[in-house]
Motif scaffolding. Structure first.
Motif, PDB file in Angstrom:
ATOM      1  N   LYS A 106      12.779  54.300  83.377  1.00  0.00           N
ATOM      2  CA  LYS A 106      13.366  55.560  82.729  1.00  0.00           C
ATOM      3  C   LYS A 106      13.207  55.176  81.016  1.00  0.00           C
ATOM      4  CE  LYS A 106      17.124  56.274  85.892  1.00  0.00           C
ATOM      5  NZ  LYS A 106      18.630  56.405  85.930  1.00  0.00           N
ATOM      6  N   VAL A 109      17.473  61.206  78.733  1.00  0.00           N
ATOM      7  CA  VAL A 109      16.612  60.420  79.523  1.00  0.00           C
ATOM      8  C   VAL A 109      15.409  60.967  80.273  1.00  0.00           C
ATOM      9  CG1 VAL A 109      17.088  58.826  81.900  1.00  0.00           C
ATOM     10  CG2 VAL A 109      19.018  59.072  79.930  1.00  0.00           C
ATOM     11  N   GLU A 144      12.133  60.573  83.204  1.00  0.00           N
ATOM     12  CA  GLU A 144      11.688  59.838  84.312  1.00  0.00           C
ATOM     13  C   GLU A 144      10.204  60.496  84.675  1.00  0.00           C
ATOM     14  OE1 GLU A 144      14.448  59.002  87.460  1.00  0.00           O
ATOM     15  OE2 GLU A 144      16.189  59.140  85.984  1.00  0.00           O
TER      16      GLU A 144
END
Length: 93
Positions: free
Chosen positions: A41, A89, A91
């Motif tokens: 992440k 965040v 990913e």
């Protein structure tokens, strides 16, 4: 937060510099993302309140890379005499 502690900086602030800051942040983030593990992440944090330095950067990273933003939020520090923070965040998508 920064402007509350040093309000004179607001006087000298020039909006045209936001685009320059955005370019620098994109370059830094892209460089850091190269080291992201496939299951890792990436936490993107700024103390900016400007969408061009926050949501727009996240959007650019999503469009240009293989990343998906899973959450983003502002944290107001005004009540604690601290900076407001933007946190996103990302990913691998």
């Amino acid at each position: 937060g920064t402007w509350a502690r040093t309000p004179e900086q607001l006087y000298f602030f020039q909006e045209k510099h936001i685009a320059e800051y955005q370019k620098k942040q994109i370059a830094i983030a892209k460089n850091a993302l190269q080291s992201l593990a496939s299951a890792g992440k990436f936490i993107y944090i700024t103390c900016s309140v400007f969408a061009a330095e926050n949501e727009a950067v996240v959007s650019i990273l999503e469009k240009e890379g293989q990343y998906k933003c899973t959450s983003q939020q502002y944290y107001s520090g005004a009540g604690q005499k601290a900076d407001t923070l933007f946190v996103a965040v990302l990913e691998h998508s």
